[in-house]
Design an enzyme around this catalytic site. Sequence first.
Site, PDB file in Angstrom:
ATOM      1  N   GLU A   1      -5.645  -5.011  10.668  1.00  0.00           N
ATOM      2  CA  GLU A   1      -4.813  -3.801  11.051  1.00  0.00           C
ATOM      3  C   GLU A   1      -4.741  -3.118  11.882  1.00  0.00           C
ATOM      4  O   GLU A   1      -5.613  -2.031  11.837  1.00  0.00           O
ATOM      5  CB  GLU A   1      -4.559  -3.096   9.877  1.00  0.00           C
ATOM      6  CG  GLU A   1      -4.237  -3.372   8.276  1.00  0.00           C
ATOM      7  CD  GLU A   1      -3.742  -2.468   7.617  1.00  0.00           C
ATOM      8  OE1 GLU A   1      -2.318  -2.748   7.340  1.00  0.00           O
ATOM      9  OE2 GLU A   1      -4.180  -1.279   6.955  1.00  0.00           O
TER      10      GLU A   1
ATOM     11  N   LYS B   1      -0.165   4.165  -0.265  1.00  0.00           N
ATOM     12  CA  LYS B   1      -0.503   5.466   0.279  1.00  0.00           C
ATOM     13  C   LYS B   1      -0.385   7.136  -0.759  1.00  0.00           C
ATOM     14  O   LYS B   1      -0.615   6.137  -1.906  1.00  0.00           O
ATOM     15  CB  LYS B   1      -0.273   6.093   1.666  1.00  0.00           C
ATOM     16  CG  LYS B   1      -0.104   4.385   2.593  1.00  0.00           C
ATOM     17  CD  LYS B   1       0.169   4.618   4.016  1.00  0.00           C
ATOM     18  CE  LYS B   1       0.046   3.521   4.670  1.00  0.00           C
ATOM     19  NZ  LYS B   1      -0.085   3.892   5.909  1.00  0.00           N
TER      20      LYS B   1
ATOM     21  N   HIS C   1      -9.536   0.872   4.443  1.00  0.00           N
ATOM     22  CA  HIS C   1      -7.808   0.773   5.247  1.00  0.00           C
ATOM     23  C   HIS C   1      -8.581   2.148   6.368  1.00  0.00           C
ATOM     24  O   HIS C   1      -9.555   3.279   6.843  1.00  0.00           O
ATOM     25  CB  HIS C   1      -7.151   1.747   4.352  1.00  0.00           C
ATOM     26  CG  HIS C   1      -5.578   2.149   5.091  1.00  0.00           C
ATOM     27  ND1 HIS C   1      -5.559   2.785   5.964  1.00  0.00           N
ATOM     28  CD2 HIS C   1      -4.455   1.367   5.062  1.00  0.00           C
ATOM     29  CE1 HIS C   1      -3.725   2.412   6.632  1.00  0.00           C
ATOM     30  NE2 HIS C   1      -3.727   1.239   5.806  1.00  0.00           N
TER      31      HIS C   1
ATOM     32  N   SER D   1       3.621  -2.477   9.972  1.00  0.00           N
ATOM     33  CA  SER D   1       4.717  -2.200  10.722  1.00  0.00           C
ATOM     34  C   SER D   1       5.352  -3.818   9.912  1.00  0.00           C
ATOM     35  O   SER D   1       6.022  -4.345  11.013  1.00  0.00           O
ATOM     36  CB  SER D   1       5.439  -1.648  12.031  1.00  0.00           C
ATOM     37  OG  SER D   1       4.871  -0.561  12.289  1.00  0.00           O
TER      38      SER D   1
ATOM     39  N   ASN E   1       0.659  -0.436   0.091  1.00  0.00           N
ATOM     40  CA  ASN E   1      -0.483   0.165  -0.028  1.00  0.00           C
ATOM     41  C   ASN E   1       1.009   1.288   0.412  1.00  0.00           C
ATOM     42  O   ASN E   1       1.501   1.328   1.212  1.00  0.00           O
ATOM     43  CB  ASN E   1      -0.413  -0.758   1.275  1.00  0.00           C
ATOM     44  CG  ASN E   1      -1.592   1.121   1.740  1.00  0.00           C
ATOM     45  OD1 ASN E   1      -1.872   1.790  -0.057  1.00  0.00           O
ATOM     46  ND2 ASN E   1      -2.428   1.623   2.678  1.00  0.00           N
TER      47      ASN E   1
ATOM     48  N   GLU F   1      -7.214   4.675   7.881  1.00  0.00           N
ATOM     49  CA  GLU F   1      -6.853   6.237   7.547  1.00  0.00           C
ATOM     50  C   GLU F   1      -8.103   6.757   7.058  1.00  0.00           C
ATOM     51  O   GLU F   1      -7.718   8.118   7.221  1.00  0.00           O
ATOM     52  CB  GLU F   1      -5.156   6.649   6.657  1.00  0.00           C
ATOM     53  CG  GLU F   1      -4.809   5.750   7.237  1.00  0.00           C
ATOM     54  CD  GLU F   1      -3.096   5.372   7.019  1.00  0.00           C
ATOM     55  OE1 GLU F   1      -3.285   5.861   5.427  1.00  0.00           O
ATOM     56  OE2 GLU F   1      -2.542   4.576   7.281  1.00  0.00           O
TER      57      GLU F   1
ATOM     58  N   GLY G   1       2.748   2.454  10.908  1.00  0.00           N
ATOM     59  CA  GLY G   1       3.687   3.283  10.722  1.00  0.00           C
ATOM     60  C   GLY G   1       4.211   3.720  12.032  1.00  0.00           C
ATOM     61  O   GLY G   1       5.196   4.838  11.716  1.00  0.00           O
TER      62      GLY G   1
HETATM   63  P1  PGA Z   1       2.719   0.683   8.116  1.00  0.00           P
HETATM   64  O1  PGA Z   1       1.457   0.132   7.627  1.00  0.00           O
HETATM   65  O2  PGA Z   1       3.295  -0.840   7.249  1.00  0.00           O
HETATM   66  O3  PGA Z   1       3.943   1.878   7.014  1.00  0.00           O
HETATM   67  O4  PGA Z   1       2.079   0.172   9.269  1.00  0.00           O
HETATM   68  C1  PGA Z   1       0.541  -0.410   6.581  1.00  0.00           C
HETATM   69  C2  PGA Z   1      -0.761  -0.315   6.175  1.00  0.00           C
HETATM   70  O5  PGA Z   1      -0.883   1.049   7.169  1.00  0.00           O
HETATM   71  O6  PGA Z   1      -1.189  -1.052   5.466  1.00  0.00           O
END
Ligand code: PGA
Length: 259
Positions: A174, A14, A102, A220, A12, A104, A180
């Site tokens: 997640e 983003k 997601h 992560s 992803n 976010e 992140g």
């Molecule tokens: P990350 O993000 O691997 O940077 O923690 C995962 C995601 O938001 O899908």
Amino acid sequence: MPAARKPIISGNWKMHKNHFEAIQAVQKLHYRLDGDDHESVIVTVHPPFTDLRSVQTVIEADRMKIELGAQNCHWEDHGAYTGEVSPSMLAKLDVSYVIVGHSERRQLFAETDESVNLKVKAVQAAGMVPIMCCGETLEQREDGEAESWVEGQIVAGLSGLGGAEVASLVVAYEPIWAIGTGRTATSEDAQAMCGHIRGVVRGAFGEDAAAQVRIQYGGSVKPGNIAELMSQADIDGALVGGASLEPDEFAAIVQYRNH
Ligand code: PGA
């Protein structure tokens, strides 16, 4: 894991990489992966909308086995929805997987379980596979509410679907506190929640749907923790953010069987 559930690892991106950078990244990734990797793992990349056409062209020209994905879409096919992109537009670009709901998008763009449900159905109606995201906040986990919260997201997000439809999609678990932050759920915690999700699917949609639905862990994920996560019975793949931006790192994640 039954052979029917081929592992799926998704990048992803983003809001990172313009279309020139996206072309470079997918080419590098392609060079790092070999036939065996694609034999054992489905690899999807999810660039921003503005990159999709360029990445599609490169994937097709070089006959890459990387699957093209998107990060979001609207649920209507067309109409007066300024700024939105429809499932059929994505399908025309040979997008095959679409991330839906997601955290976010839920937290920053006010997406609800209802809109997530509409999007899951619209993505499937356009012939693509939804990757429906779920996950709890740190506060919910500390309050002991993580399981019931995620259960609610699964039941609402998949509401109205039949068993065969659920069998063919992907759920990404997640935990929001792991995204992140460099803080990964322990593989035991990740397995416990993914097992719970499969149980929820079994209760609502039956044994076949539970046996076939693919469940990713996200938050992560790195080359150093992927192998242990993938060894868990109910984890069928990963949704990778930060570590998917660097092709070498993402390829090392896809090649988790080698470490
Ligand atoms: P990350 O993000 O691997 O940077 O923690 C995962 C995601 O938001 O899908």
